[in-house]
Design a protein around this motif. Structure first.
Motif: not given
Length: 734
Positions: A105, A109, A113, A115
């Motif tokens: 995960r 992310n 992106s 984050f």
């Protein structure tokens, strides 16, 4: 232009594309790991059977999902408490936790992106676009360097960093194009920039009944588990709710009371394309492909590092030019064509001298030639070196083609100054080509074409005085050429010849100096060389180096040259007096114009005296047993048969097919050109079969060889000039 488009986006986006590629490579492992770890449904199992088993184990099951890896996950409520597990299809029981992998995960992310939400997604899309652009520009640069698509995987020469950069790119570029293209598609899909798929309208009428077993529903019985994506159960106690089935074919609703199909919509074309792209990008459903793409993605940071090394090495080779004026305000435009950087040193000296004389000067590489920008120019000066056998150097790529496409010649007159070495047949050939192209375009001359031999400061100063007269200023160009970084070479052995015929000659073998990591990456010093390259020796008492052809390659494990003592020769006298353990100061210079080339075509090597040096190196390195025919001229076999001990060994090993010698001081004196005439039929046959001819030795010998070959080839319609035009006849003469 293409090189700049490749270099600057690569440097600017390096950190972003590195994060993108490393995180993508790490994520590529998870689909394969998931495929291995997840219990797989048995062949032929239907969704009906699977649903029955899971419902039997978990009566409150709410949803069943199947991932592209084959992993089946069930979600349920048990007395109001939610639960989930990875299911073993054989039993319907939970086999592992369904909790998401936190590492996966986190990487996802980061990859999607950084984050940073939507802003991060846009940034990563920019990174993907940069990677795509770098891939295409890199393909064009590689194709241009290797000479076309057919030579895509041809062997490369040059510094290690540059070779690694291209070798990785040649393998990884397909994966990088695929990954970056699919990433851009997925970003567009995320922001709803692509058409979406449809779902069937909810049915208006249902049976109102409940409790029809999923295992008996016809559509579930007909649907194999391999096509399942998701099966959602009706909300408990709501007789108007329905089963929702999603498969590889589409989406449908089933009546919970009768099992009848109430509505169905096939997957739209855009949905199928998007799902294929998702599979290609993530590896979900194509684990092996994902791993391959992940490995290719690892090439990005490697290419980033090697690209920076190449860029830094290039910057170090080019001197900083102080006070460089904007192109639009400069009266004098200096255009520089340089391969190794030495011509930039002359440009810096000229720039400084003109600036001191009150001139405004702009210096740029010839590849940046743009007459429209030179709005204040009163003169254009071209300083052009030559690469290889008459080609343009690195910083002059595209100059001639750009000049040819101009509607008219620039208004400011031009002066062309060539830099080269008269010992090479293609002396200042590129500068001559520039001068001829300028004349053909009708470009007025500021000065006639002139040349600088072997970086001569005296020649440069002479030319500068002529330029000063034309400009009406005193122009003294005091240039001191900057020599390449030197190494200390230690002599380990020597073999002497020729004393009996008053021509002292020696084969000198030096220990191979150790190369640092930086030298190996940049190809500096003696980190990489081959037979036919040149070694510059700095004799004691003189700042002017003497060049000798190398008779060895780095893989031989030593540096070897052949030297004849010249009457009054400073360097040759010192070298022929050298004893093992003593040292010399030397540097390496590439000589790409005198190499055997690739392929399996025969080689005809022709040399006399010390000219045997590089030819012997070619034979020694012929581990692929390419047919080599060697013609060697000497004074007498008892005195100067250089490499005479090795020749029979090389013939036995298949490195040398034929050896023909010519003795000029025997009972029947004859020269190497006479030996060629004696073998005229065989020589003509070899050349008709595509043989490449390499000649090394004195100018008189080379001229005699050319005359002999002209006579031999006349009946075939060929000539040495025609072979030169094809790149099949090269000389290294002195």
């Amino acid at each position: 232009m293409i090189r700049a488009l490749h270099r600057w986006p690569g440097l600017l986006a390096l950190a972003l594309v590195t994060v993108l590629s490393l995180s993508g490579a790490a994520l590529s492992v998870f689909p394969a790991a998931e495929r291995i770890a997840a219990p797989q449904a048995e062949a032929g199992m239907t969704v009906a059977t699977l649903a029955d088993r899971i419902q039997g184990a978990y009566p409150g099951v709410e949803q069943i999902r199947r991932a592209p890896s084959g992993r089946i996950t069930a979600y349920w409520f048990d007395q109001g408490t939610p639960g989930a597990a990875v299911i073993d299809p054989a039993t319907g029981q939970g086999a592992a936790s369904a909790d998401p992998n936190q590492t996966q995960r986190w990487l996802t992310n980061l990859h999607r992106s950084l984050f940073l939400g939507d802003g991060g997604r846009i940034a990563m899309a920019v990174g993907a676009a940069a990677m795509l652009g770098l891939s295409f520009s890199g393909v064009l640069l590689i194709t241009r360097r290797v000479g076309g698509w057919r030579n895509w995987f041809t062997r490369l020469r040059g510094p290690l960093a540059g070779r690694l950069h291209i070798e990785i790119a040649r393998i990884a570029v397909v994966g990088l194009v695929l990954s970056s293209t699919t990433a851009l598609w997925m970003t567009a899909s995320t922001f709803d920039l692509l058409p979406g798929g449809g779902v069937p309208a909810m049915p208006v009428e249902v049976s109102g009944e409940a409790a029809f077993a999923p295992g008996q529903m016809p559509l579930l019985v007909e649907t194999p588990v391999d096509e399942l994506r998701e099966l959602s159960f009706p909300y408990p106690g709501d007789a108007t709710d329905v089963f929702t089935l999603k498969t590889d074919q589409g989406t449908g609703y089933l009546d919970q009371g009768t099992g009848a199909l109430l509505a169905w919509t096939d997957l739209a074309g855009w949905e199928r394309v998007s799902e294929t792209i998702y599979m290609l990008h993530t590896g979900q459903g194509a684990a092996t492909l994902g791993l391959v793409l992940g490995l290719m993605a690892l090439g990005v940071p490697a290419m980033g590092v090697t690209g920076v090394v190449v860029w830094l090495a290039g910057r170090r080779e080019r001197p900083r030019i102080r006070g460089n004026q904007p192109a639009g305000r400069a009266e004098t435009i200096l255009l520089v064509g340089s391969e190794g950087g030495s011509t930039w040193g002359f440009a810096a000296t000229l720039h400084a001298a003109l600036s001191r004389a009150g001139q405004s000067v702009y210096a740029a590489p010839m590849s940046a030639f743009s007459p429209d920008r030179y709005t204040s120019a009163r003169r254009i000066i071209v300083l052009a070196a030559t690469y290889g056998d008459g080609d343009s150097p690195a910083s002059a790529k595209g100059f001639l083609s750009r000049l040819a496409t101009l509607d008219h010649a620039p208004g400011a007159p031009v002066a062309v100054l060539g830099f080269g070495d008269r010992s090479f047949p293609a002396y200042c050939a590129f500068a001559k080509a520039v001068s001829e192209a300028a004349r053909a375009k009708g470009w007025s001359e500021l000065l006639p074409l002139d040349t600088i031999d072997r970086q001569s400061p005296q020649d440069f100063a002479r030319w500068g005085r002529g330029l000063g007269k034309v400009l009406g200023i005193d122009l003294e160009l005091a240039h001191q050429p900057v020599l390449p970084a030197t190494e200390t070479l230690t002599l380990i052995s020597r073999r002497d010849y020729g004393n009996e015929v008053q021509a002292p000659t020696a084969i000198l073998r030096f220990a191979l100096p150790k190369a640092t990591l930086w030298q190996r990456l940049t190809g500096a010093a003696f980190a990489r060389f081959t037979a036919g390259d040149l070694i510059g020796i700095l004799p004691e008492g003189s700042p002017v180096p003497r060049l000798y052809s190398l008779a060895s390659a780095r893989r031989d494990g030593f540096v070897e040259i052949v030297v004849k003592k010249q009457p009054g020769g400073l360097c040759s006298g010192q070298l022929t007096a050298l004893e093992p353990g003593q040292t010399v100061t030397a540097f390496l210079r590439r000589n790409p114009g005198f190499q055997p080339g690739r392929g399996k075509a025969p080689l005809i090597l022709i040399g006399a005296g010390t000219g045997i040096g590089p030819l012997a190196g070619f034979v020694r390195g012929n581990t692929r047993r390419r047919p080599i025919h060697l013609f060697f001229g000497m004074r007498h076999p008892d005195s100067d048969f250089l490499y005479g001990e090795e020749m029979p060994v090389w013939q036995d090993e298949g490195h040398l097919v034929q050896l023909v010698t010519a003795v000029s001081r025997g009972a029947r004196p004859h020269y190497v050109q006479d030996a060629l005439r004696n073998e005229a039929a065989e020589v003509a046959r070899l050349i008709r079969d595509g043989a490449r001819v390499l000649v090394c030795g004195g100018r008189d010998m080379a001229a005699g060889v050319a005359d002999a070959l002209a006579d031999i080839l006349a009946p075939t319609g060929l000539s040495p000039a025609a072979l030169k035009a094809e790149g099949r006849y090269v000389e290294d003469v002195y």
